[in-house]
Write a protein that holds these residues in place. Structure first.
Motif, PDB file in Angstrom:
ATOM      1  N   ASP A  38       0.419 -29.246 -36.328  1.00  0.00           N
ATOM      2  CA  ASP A  38       1.128 -30.443 -35.833  1.00  0.00           C
ATOM      3  C   ASP A  38       0.380 -31.733 -36.179  1.00  0.00           C
ATOM      4  O   ASP A  38       0.198 -32.617 -35.340  1.00  0.00           O
ATOM      5  N   GLY A  39      -0.079 -31.806 -37.418  1.00  0.00           N
ATOM      6  CA  GLY A  39      -0.737 -33.018 -37.880  1.00  0.00           C
ATOM      7  C   GLY A  39      -2.202 -33.137 -37.508  1.00  0.00           C
ATOM      8  O   GLY A  39      -2.841 -34.154 -37.830  1.00  0.00           O
ATOM      9  N   GLN A  40      -2.762 -32.132 -36.860  1.00  0.00           N
ATOM     10  CA  GLN A  40      -4.160 -32.148 -36.469  1.00  0.00           C
ATOM     11  C   GLN A  40      -4.910 -31.025 -37.165  1.00  0.00           C
ATOM     12  O   GLN A  40      -4.458 -29.887 -37.171  1.00  0.00           O
ATOM     13  N   GLU A  41      -6.070 -31.346 -37.752  1.00  0.00           N
ATOM     14  CA  GLU A  41      -6.935 -30.297 -38.297  1.00  0.00           C
ATOM     15  C   GLU A  41      -7.736 -29.689 -37.149  1.00  0.00           C
ATOM     16  O   GLU A  41      -8.520 -30.379 -36.496  1.00  0.00           O
ATOM     17  N   VAL A  42      -7.525 -28.401 -36.920  1.00  0.00           N
ATOM     18  CA  VAL A  42      -8.187 -27.705 -35.813  1.00  0.00           C
ATOM     19  C   VAL A  42      -9.251 -26.765 -36.384  1.00  0.00           C
ATOM     20  O   VAL A  42      -8.922 -25.833 -37.122  1.00  0.00           O
ATOM     21  N   PRO A  43     -10.528 -26.980 -36.057  1.00  0.00           N
ATOM     22  CA  PRO A  43     -11.554 -26.029 -36.487  1.00  0.00           C
ATOM     23  C   PRO A  43     -11.367 -24.678 -35.785  1.00  0.00           C
ATOM     24  O   PRO A  43     -11.095 -24.623 -34.583  1.00  0.00           O
ATOM     25  N   VAL A  44     -11.515 -23.620 -36.538  1.00  0.00           N
ATOM     26  CA  VAL A  44     -11.408 -22.264 -35.994  1.00  0.00           C
ATOM     27  C   VAL A  44     -12.558 -21.444 -36.563  1.00  0.00           C
ATOM     28  O   VAL A  44     -12.688 -21.319 -37.788  1.00  0.00           O
ATOM     29  N   TYR A  45     -13.397 -20.913 -35.691  1.00  0.00           N
ATOM     30  CA  TYR A  45     -14.459 -20.023 -36.156  1.00  0.00           C
ATOM     31  C   TYR A  45     -13.845 -18.639 -36.363  1.00  0.00           C
ATOM     32  O   TYR A  45     -13.184 -18.097 -35.476  1.00  0.00           O
ATOM     33  N   VAL A  46     -14.060 -18.080 -37.547  1.00  0.00           N
ATOM     34  CA  VAL A  46     -13.469 -16.800 -37.927  1.00  0.00           C
ATOM     35  C   VAL A  46     -14.585 -15.833 -38.301  1.00  0.00           C
ATOM     36  O   VAL A  46     -15.512 -16.192 -39.037  1.00  0.00           O
ATOM     37  N   PHE A  65     -16.493 -25.471 -22.050  1.00  0.00           N
ATOM     38  CA  PHE A  65     -17.463 -26.075 -22.963  1.00  0.00           C
ATOM     39  C   PHE A  65     -17.008 -26.019 -24.417  1.00  0.00           C
ATOM     40  O   PHE A  65     -17.713 -26.488 -25.312  1.00  0.00           O
ATOM     41  N   GLY A  66     -15.842 -25.436 -24.679  1.00  0.00           N
ATOM     42  CA  GLY A  66     -15.276 -25.465 -26.010  1.00  0.00           C
ATOM     43  C   GLY A  66     -15.905 -24.484 -26.978  1.00  0.00           C
ATOM     44  O   GLY A  66     -16.539 -23.500 -26.594  1.00  0.00           O
ATOM     45  N   LEU A  67     -15.724 -24.772 -28.262  1.00  0.00           N
ATOM     46  CA  LEU A  67     -16.210 -23.888 -29.321  1.00  0.00           C
ATOM     47  C   LEU A  67     -17.660 -24.237 -29.623  1.00  0.00           C
ATOM     48  O   LEU A  67     -17.962 -25.277 -30.212  1.00  0.00           O
ATOM     49  N   HIS A  68     -18.570 -23.380 -29.181  1.00  0.00           N
ATOM     50  CA  HIS A  68     -19.983 -23.569 -29.455  1.00  0.00           C
ATOM     51  C   HIS A  68     -20.578 -22.224 -29.877  1.00  0.00           C
ATOM     52  O   HIS A  68     -19.844 -21.248 -30.095  1.00  0.00           O
ATOM     53  N   GLU A  69     -21.886 -22.156 -30.003  1.00  0.00           N
ATOM     54  CA  GLU A  69     -22.501 -20.987 -30.628  1.00  0.00           C
ATOM     55  C   GLU A  69     -22.274 -19.694 -29.842  1.00  0.00           C
ATOM     56  O   GLU A  69     -22.109 -18.626 -30.441  1.00  0.00           O
ATOM     57  N   HIS A  70     -22.259 -19.766 -28.525  1.00  0.00           N
ATOM     58  CA  HIS A  70     -22.009 -18.543 -27.755  1.00  0.00           C
ATOM     59  C   HIS A  70     -20.618 -17.984 -28.059  1.00  0.00           C
ATOM     60  O   HIS A  70     -20.461 -16.769 -28.228  1.00  0.00           O
ATOM     61  N   ILE A  71     -19.622 -18.855 -28.116  1.00  0.00           N
ATOM     62  CA  ILE A  71     -18.257 -18.393 -28.406  1.00  0.00           C
ATOM     63  C   ILE A  71     -18.184 -17.843 -29.829  1.00  0.00           C
ATOM     64  O   ILE A  71     -17.531 -16.818 -30.081  1.00  0.00           O
ATOM     65  N   ALA A  72     -18.847 -18.493 -30.767  1.00  0.00           N
ATOM     66  CA  ALA A  72     -18.910 -17.951 -32.129  1.00  0.00           C
ATOM     67  C   ALA A  72     -19.570 -16.580 -32.120  1.00  0.00           C
ATOM     68  O   ALA A  72     -19.152 -15.666 -32.842  1.00  0.00           O
ATOM     69  N   ASP A  73     -20.620 -16.432 -31.312  1.00  0.00           N
ATOM     70  CA  ASP A  73     -21.293 -15.137 -31.234  1.00  0.00           C
ATOM     71  C   ASP A  73     -20.358 -14.070 -30.676  1.00  0.00           C
ATOM     72  O   ASP A  73     -20.362 -12.922 -31.156  1.00  0.00           O
ATOM     73  N   VAL A  74     -19.549 -14.429 -29.676  1.00  0.00           N
ATOM     74  CA  VAL A  74     -18.574 -13.463 -29.142  1.00  0.00           C
ATOM     75  C   VAL A  74     -17.603 -13.043 -30.241  1.00  0.00           C
ATOM     76  O   VAL A  74     -17.256 -11.855 -30.359  1.00  0.00           O
ATOM     77  N   ALA A  75     -17.171 -13.992 -31.072  1.00  0.00           N
ATOM     78  CA  ALA A  75     -16.293 -13.634 -32.189  1.00  0.00           C
ATOM     79  C   ALA A  75     -16.985 -12.641 -33.115  1.00  0.00           C
ATOM     80  O   ALA A  75     -16.375 -11.667 -33.580  1.00  0.00           O
ATOM     81  N   ARG A  76     -18.278 -12.861 -33.386  1.00  0.00           N
ATOM     82  CA  ARG A  76     -19.011 -11.912 -34.239  1.00  0.00           C
ATOM     83  C   ARG A  76     -19.139 -10.549 -33.554  1.00  0.00           C
ATOM     84  O   ARG A  76     -19.105  -9.499 -34.220  1.00  0.00           O
TER      85      ARG A  76
END
Length: 268
Positions: A38-46, A65-76
């Motif tokens: 919708d016209g916004q670039e949204v960062p997504v950790y994959v 707290f949004g997308l930070h290293e802990h959430i990226a770690d959960v994705a990993r």
């Protein structure tokens, strides 16, 4: 893909600066993409097992707290279990949580200004991207913490194609509702068709056990095969290994239960 998660200034809030757990990315393809929504670039950790396709899909929904290293770690962590895992930066339009000095300000300036409809749309876009990039969206899981736990319940109601979901200590009842956030999990419990596992702490002062009991009763009026587990010794954010609230024993048990739930219901 960019190899970094969104910025995270841990010292700005009452949380520990160093996570207990760090999941390496060797053997994974991991990094940040940007989706135009919708016209916004949204960062997504994959994160995903390198070189593999037709993977089950896992949407990881952050806390306040949004997308930070802990959430990226959960994705990993999910990628190491064979998932194509995506963690969007849901607050990109409202601001950067890492710059906010305290939780009440964070809630007022960012979290309460993120409309549910916008968040649902961001997840929809991530699911669509996953389906076009090696993910099997017929095996779709959603896993969220705190604010993201509430969103997990609501997204399961929004998208009945979700295969299974796990909501960690997401608020179930709120009064009054902030603008743009008209519903809470208690309002959708009896009509859910997606099986959702709720993981809660009996010592969570922000989510009284009485509200968990209300939610359990409401789920009993529906047909979704959902369930709630309450850990007697856990408080809020007991999975967050970068915060003093971390409860290693219950966190390990909860993650094991989550993986088993996803497998049991066909999302693994």
């Amino acid at each position: 893909m960019n190899d970094n998660a969104s910025g995270f200034a841990a010292a700005a809030l009452p949380i520990a600066a160093q996570s207990v757990i760090h999941t390496e990315s060797d053997g994974l393809a991991a990094g940040t993409i940007r989706l135009a929504i919708d016209g916004q670039e949204v960062p997504v950790y994959v994160a995903r097992p390198a070189g593999q396709d037709q993977l089950p899909v896992m949407i990881v929904v952050s806390e306040i707290f949004g997308l930070h290293e802990h959430i990226a770690d959960v994705a990993r962590r999910f990628a190491r279990q064979g998932y194509l895992a995506l963690a969007p930066d849901f607050f990109i339009r409202q601001g950067d949580p890492s710059t906010i000095p305290d939780i009440p300000t964070l809630m007022a300036q960012i979290v309460r200004k993120a409309p549910d409809a916008q968040v649902m749309g961001d997840i929809d876009a991530c699911v669509a991207w996953a389906g076009e990039n090696g993910g099997d969206i017929d095996r779709l899981g959603v896993n969220g913490f705190c604010w993201g736990g509430r969103i997990t319940w609501l997204y399961a109601a929004h998208n009945p194609r979700v295969t299974a979901a796990v909501a960690w200590y997401g608020k179930l009842v709120a009064d009054p509702n902030p603008p743009g956030q008209p519903a809470h999990p208690i309002h959708v419990a009896s009509t859910l068709t997606v099986p959702v596992l709720g993981l809660y702490g009996a010592k969570d002062t922000g989510i009284p056990v009485a509200t968990v009991e209300r939610m359990t009763a409401a789920l009993g009026q529906g047909t979704s095969d959902s369930a709630i587990v309450v850990y007697p010794d856990a408080g809020h954010a007991f999975y967050a290994d970068y915060r003093p609230s971390y409860n290693a024993k219950d966190a390990r048990d909860g993650f094991a239960r989550a993986l088993a739930w996803f497998r049991e219901h066909g999302a693994g």
